[in-house]
Design an enzyme around this catalytic site. Sequence first.
Site, PDB file in Angstrom:
ATOM      1  N   SER A 201      -5.885  -3.567  -6.706  1.00 15.40           N
ATOM      2  CA  SER A 201      -7.079  -4.290  -6.248  1.00 15.40           C
ATOM      3  C   SER A 201      -6.744  -5.241  -5.106  1.00 15.40           C
ATOM      4  CB  SER A 201      -7.704  -5.077  -7.400  1.00 15.40           C
ATOM      5  OG  SER A 201      -8.156  -4.206  -8.403  1.00 15.40           O
TER       6      SER A 201
ATOM      7  N   GLY B 251      -3.978  -4.847  -3.026  1.00 15.54           N
ATOM      8  CA  GLY B 251      -3.572  -3.991  -1.919  1.00 15.54           C
ATOM      9  C   GLY B 251      -4.762  -3.413  -1.175  1.00 15.54           C
TER      10      GLY B 251
ATOM     11  N   ASP C 271      16.961  -7.047 -11.028  1.00 15.16           N
ATOM     12  CA  ASP C 271      18.253  -6.697 -11.615  1.00 15.16           C
ATOM     13  C   ASP C 271      18.254  -6.983 -13.108  1.00 15.16           C
ATOM     14  OD1 ASP C 271      19.983  -5.832  -9.412  1.00 15.16           O
ATOM     15  OD2 ASP C 271      19.642  -7.840  -8.624  1.00 15.16           O
TER      16      ASP C 271
ATOM     17  N   THR D 138       9.876 -14.467  -6.329  1.00 17.08           N
ATOM     18  CA  THR D 138       9.376 -14.828  -5.004  1.00 17.08           C
ATOM     19  C   THR D 138       8.603 -13.641  -4.468  1.00 17.08           C
ATOM     20  OG1 THR D 138      11.143 -16.412  -4.557  1.00 17.08           O
ATOM     21  CG2 THR D 138      10.043 -15.445  -2.652  1.00 17.08           C
TER      22      THR D 138
ATOM     23  N   GLU E 291       6.794 -11.812  -1.336  1.00 17.94           N
ATOM     24  CA  GLU E 291       6.822 -11.713   0.130  1.00 17.94           C
ATOM     25  C   GLU E 291       5.455 -11.204   0.563  1.00 17.94           C
ATOM     26  OE1 GLU E 291       9.739  -8.805  -0.049  1.00 17.94           O
ATOM     27  OE2 GLU E 291      11.345 -10.200  -0.486  1.00 17.94           O
TER      28      GLU E 291
END
Length: 177
Positions: free
Chosen positions: A95, A97, A111, A119, A121
């Site tokens: 939704s 995107g 990992d 975080t 981006e």
Amino acid sequence: MILSGKEIERRLGKNIFIDPFDPRKLNPNSYNLSLANELLVYDEPKLDMKKKNTAHRIVIPDDGLWLEPQRLYLGRTAEYTRTEGLVPMLEGRSSVGRLGLFIHVTAGFGDVGFAGYWTLEMFCVQPIKIYSNVELCQIYYHLIEGDYEPYKSGKYQHNEGIQPSLLYKDFERENDA
């Protein structure tokens, strides 16, 4: 293999930790994570990988914040997560995107053993108004096969907030060798 939502819930407090956890954010095979109330923006238009790039914080007001296209915004999840023995993965919600807001440019892969805030981006293709506490992304979990070493990096592990790139530390380590 990806864990189902029911399996994520069964493993809470064992090898999956999400704080705070809200059962309404649980999906069939993921859990929605929310945006915290601040962003980090780099101060310079040109960034150097070998240097610590300065940035400033922006608080997202209650009535929202307009993001500008062609600018990188670093956000973070409101939830602190920790995963043991599983590979955590992060994806933007469809939704979000579909409004032209990308939540992670390259770093959706976690990992084994990562503990901290994620975080985000964030990058948009057209102006978009965002709000804190909106469910922007989802975390899901893969089983891992074979022996592994849990994530122990001092760069991002157990972070307390938004993490700018610490890639410059890799270059410092190379110079020390």
